[in-house]
Design an enzyme around this catalytic site. Structure first.
Site, PDB file in Angstrom:
ATOM      1  N   GLU A  94       0.862  -1.187   0.000  1.00 19.00           N
ATOM      2  CA  GLU A  94       0.000   0.000   0.000  1.00 19.00           C
ATOM      3  C   GLU A  94       0.895   1.232   0.000  1.00 19.00           C
ATOM      4  O   GLU A  94       1.884   1.279   0.736  1.00 19.00           O
ATOM      5  CB  GLU A  94      -0.905  -0.019   1.240  1.00 19.00           C
ATOM      6  CG  GLU A  94      -1.746   1.224   1.452  1.00 19.00           C
ATOM      7  CD  GLU A  94      -2.655   1.531   0.266  1.00 19.00           C
ATOM      8  OE1 GLU A  94      -2.570   2.671  -0.240  1.00 19.00           O
ATOM      9  OE2 GLU A  94      -3.429   0.644  -0.152  1.00 19.00           O
ATOM     10  N   ASP A 121       5.677   1.503  -4.201  1.00 17.13           N
ATOM     11  CA  ASP A 121       5.011   1.315  -5.487  1.00 17.13           C
ATOM     12  C   ASP A 121       5.007  -0.173  -5.832  1.00 17.13           C
ATOM     13  O   ASP A 121       6.058  -0.798  -5.975  1.00 17.13           O
ATOM     14  CB  ASP A 121       5.768   2.126  -6.547  1.00 17.13           C
ATOM     15  CG  ASP A 121       5.268   1.874  -7.963  1.00 17.13           C
ATOM     16  OD1 ASP A 121       4.158   1.337  -8.107  1.00 17.13           O
ATOM     17  OD2 ASP A 121       5.989   2.230  -8.912  1.00 17.13           O
ATOM     18  N   ASP A 144      -8.159   2.120  -8.215  1.00 20.56           N
ATOM     19  CA  ASP A 144      -8.689   3.381  -8.737  1.00 20.56           C
ATOM     20  C   ASP A 144      -9.151   3.171 -10.179  1.00 20.56           C
ATOM     21  O   ASP A 144      -8.366   2.758 -11.033  1.00 20.56           O
ATOM     22  CB  ASP A 144      -7.598   4.453  -8.680  1.00 20.56           C
ATOM     23  CG  ASP A 144      -8.144   5.861  -8.871  1.00 20.56           C
ATOM     24  OD1 ASP A 144      -9.107   6.022  -9.652  1.00 20.56           O
ATOM     25  OD2 ASP A 144      -7.621   6.792  -8.242  1.00 20.56           O
ATOM     26  N   LYS A 148     -12.430   8.920 -15.928  1.00 15.18           N
ATOM     27  CA  LYS A 148     -12.409   9.870 -17.042  1.00 15.18           C
ATOM     28  C   LYS A 148     -11.593   9.282 -18.190  1.00 15.18           C
ATOM     29  O   LYS A 148     -10.521   8.729 -17.978  1.00 15.18           O
ATOM     30  CB  LYS A 148     -11.818  11.207 -16.597  1.00 15.18           C
ATOM     31  CG  LYS A 148     -12.693  11.952 -15.588  1.00 15.18           C
ATOM     32  CD  LYS A 148     -12.077  13.282 -15.206  1.00 15.18           C
ATOM     33  CE  LYS A 148     -12.965  14.026 -14.197  1.00 15.18           C
ATOM     34  NZ  LYS A 148     -12.366  15.305 -13.757  1.00 15.18           N
ATOM     35  N   ASP A 180     -15.934  -2.142  -8.562  1.00 15.73           N
ATOM     36  CA  ASP A 180     -17.349  -1.753  -8.538  1.00 15.73           C
ATOM     37  C   ASP A 180     -17.648  -0.793  -9.691  1.00 15.73           C
ATOM     38  O   ASP A 180     -18.680  -0.135  -9.703  1.00 15.73           O
ATOM     39  CB  ASP A 180     -17.718  -1.117  -7.192  1.00 15.73           C
ATOM     40  CG  ASP A 180     -16.912   0.132  -6.899  1.00 15.73           C
ATOM     41  OD1 ASP A 180     -15.870   0.345  -7.555  1.00 15.73           O
ATOM     42  OD2 ASP A 180     -17.312   0.903  -6.004  1.00 15.73           O
ATOM     43  N   THR A 217     -16.236  -5.633   2.085  1.00 16.03           N
ATOM     44  CA  THR A 217     -15.799  -4.437   2.802  1.00 16.03           C
ATOM     45  C   THR A 217     -16.993  -3.547   3.146  1.00 16.03           C
ATOM     46  O   THR A 217     -18.074  -3.670   2.564  1.00 16.03           O
ATOM     47  CB  THR A 217     -14.814  -3.626   1.945  1.00 16.03           C
ATOM     48  OG1 THR A 217     -15.507  -3.139   0.784  1.00 16.03           O
ATOM     49  CG2 THR A 217     -13.637  -4.481   1.502  1.00 16.03           C
ATOM     50  N   LYS A 218     -16.786  -2.630   4.090  1.00 16.00           N
ATOM     51  CA  LYS A 218     -17.834  -1.665   4.442  1.00 16.00           C
ATOM     52  C   LYS A 218     -18.217  -0.832   3.224  1.00 16.00           C
ATOM     53  O   LYS A 218     -19.386  -0.540   2.990  1.00 16.00           O
ATOM     54  CB  LYS A 218     -17.352  -0.759   5.580  1.00 16.00           C
ATOM     55  CG  LYS A 218     -17.215  -1.459   6.920  1.00 16.00           C
ATOM     56  CD  LYS A 218     -16.745  -0.486   7.991  1.00 16.00           C
ATOM     57  CE  LYS A 218     -16.601  -1.184   9.338  1.00 16.00           C
ATOM     58  NZ  LYS A 218     -16.096  -0.246  10.377  1.00 16.00           N
ATOM     59  N   PHE A 219     -17.217  -0.458   2.454  1.00 20.00           N
ATOM     60  CA  PHE A 219     -17.436   0.307   1.228  1.00 20.00           C
ATOM     61  C   PHE A 219     -18.341  -0.476   0.274  1.00 20.00           C
ATOM     62  O   PHE A 219     -19.275   0.065  -0.323  1.00 20.00           O
ATOM     63  CB  PHE A 219     -16.076   0.590   0.579  1.00 20.00           C
ATOM     64  CG  PHE A 219     -16.148   1.228  -0.774  1.00 20.00           C
ATOM     65  CD1 PHE A 219     -16.389   2.586  -0.912  1.00 20.00           C
ATOM     66  CD2 PHE A 219     -15.963   0.468  -1.920  1.00 20.00           C
ATOM     67  CE1 PHE A 219     -16.454   3.171  -2.173  1.00 20.00           C
ATOM     68  CE2 PHE A 219     -16.018   1.040  -3.180  1.00 20.00           C
ATOM     69  CZ  PHE A 219     -16.269   2.394  -3.293  1.00 20.00           C
ATOM     70  N   GLU A 220     -18.071  -1.777   0.161  1.00 17.73           N
ATOM     71  CA  GLU A 220     -18.845  -2.635  -0.732  1.00 17.73           C
ATOM     72  C   GLU A 220     -20.274  -2.811  -0.221  1.00 17.73           C
ATOM     73  O   GLU A 220     -21.232  -2.809  -1.003  1.00 17.73           O
ATOM     74  CB  GLU A 220     -18.148  -3.984  -0.843  1.00 17.73           C
ATOM     75  CG  GLU A 220     -18.679  -4.891  -1.924  1.00 17.73           C
ATOM     76  CD  GLU A 220     -17.860  -6.156  -2.048  1.00 17.73           C
ATOM     77  OE1 GLU A 220     -18.286  -7.050  -2.791  1.00 17.73           O
ATOM     78  OE2 GLU A 220     -16.797  -6.253  -1.398  1.00 17.73           O
TER      79      GLU A 220
END
Length: 239
Positions: A94, A121, A144, A148, A180, A217-220
């Site tokens: 990370e 990286d 990410d 765009k 997602d 995950t919580k995000f998911e």
């Protein structure tokens, strides 16, 4: 922990090379807990970047299958996976130090001992430190999407990256991705399907159901409540 998260590459004349990166450096401010974890648990679980290939048996103190996770965020799912499979070794990479600190704190709290983390990286780590034919699994969850059009080239999943991952997987090893963002899922599928040496593990030759091994995950969970989809892709190295 050293502060040289990103080391520039150089050409034959010693000039730094610019290459497109798939992430933005957002170091953010460390909480006291994250700072404490970096100071106290990094010496045990942290791995400094090196130009030399790592010996996993030495790093983990044993021989066991190695799973590499790229971009583990705050580390919640990575710690959960490592705790659920103590017979395996896990290495997480990370670039954002608050996430590394949070992961270290969580791993310590959960008593996880089969996890090591890096703050660097991931592409450079793959090139320099990960031996060929050494990984049982590579995980890339919710990278990410760079949605765009002018930024699409920054997506980490491109043919050269997928070929690099292929070279690091053992025969029978699996590259597991999740996103997602449907357009990114389609892009991943196109890239992976174009590379000789991978086999899509989907029965319909596109996406697989979320395996039990990948925690939600919580995000998911929030995305599910809002009606957002999630696409998992799993490709096995077959040659």
């Amino acid at each position: 922990m050293k502060n040289d998260v990103i080391s520039p590459e150089f050409d034959e004349n010693g000039r730094p090379l610019r290459r497109i990166r798939s992430f933005v450096r957002r170091q953010g401010r460390l909480t006291k807990g994250q700072e404490h974890a970096l100071e106290n648990y990094w010496p045990v679980m942290g791995v400094e970047f090196s130009e030399a290939p790592v010996d996993f048996a030495t790093l983990f103190g044993r021989e066991a299958p190695v799973t590499l996770e790229i971009g583990f965020g705050m580390g919640a799912s990575l710690v959960a996976m490592a705790k659920a499979r103590p017979e395996q070794n896990f290495l997480g990479i990370e670039v954002h130090s608050p996430g590394v600190g949070a992961c270290l704190a969580s791993a310590h709290e959960e008593g996880v001992e089969n996890l090591r983390v890096m703050c660097h990286d991931a592409v450079e780590v793959l090139h320099k430190m990960i031996p060929d034919n050494s990984l049982s699994m590579v995980q890339l969850f919710f990278p990410d999407p760079w949605h765009k059009a002018r930024h699409n080239k920054r997506r980490i999943v491109q043919v050269p990256f997928a070929e690099l991952v292929l070279s690091k997987l053992k025969l029978g090893g699996v590259f597991h991705m999740a996103t997602d963002w449907e357009a990114y899922a389609e892009h991943m599928l196109e890239v992976m399907s174009s590379i000789d040496g991978y086999k899509n593990l989907s029965e319909s030759n596109d996406y697989v159901p979320r395996p039990e091994s990948r925690p939600v995950t919580k995000f998911e969970q929030r995305g599910h409540r809002l009606g957002h989809g999630v696409w998992d892709l799993m490709f096995e190295r077959v040659k």
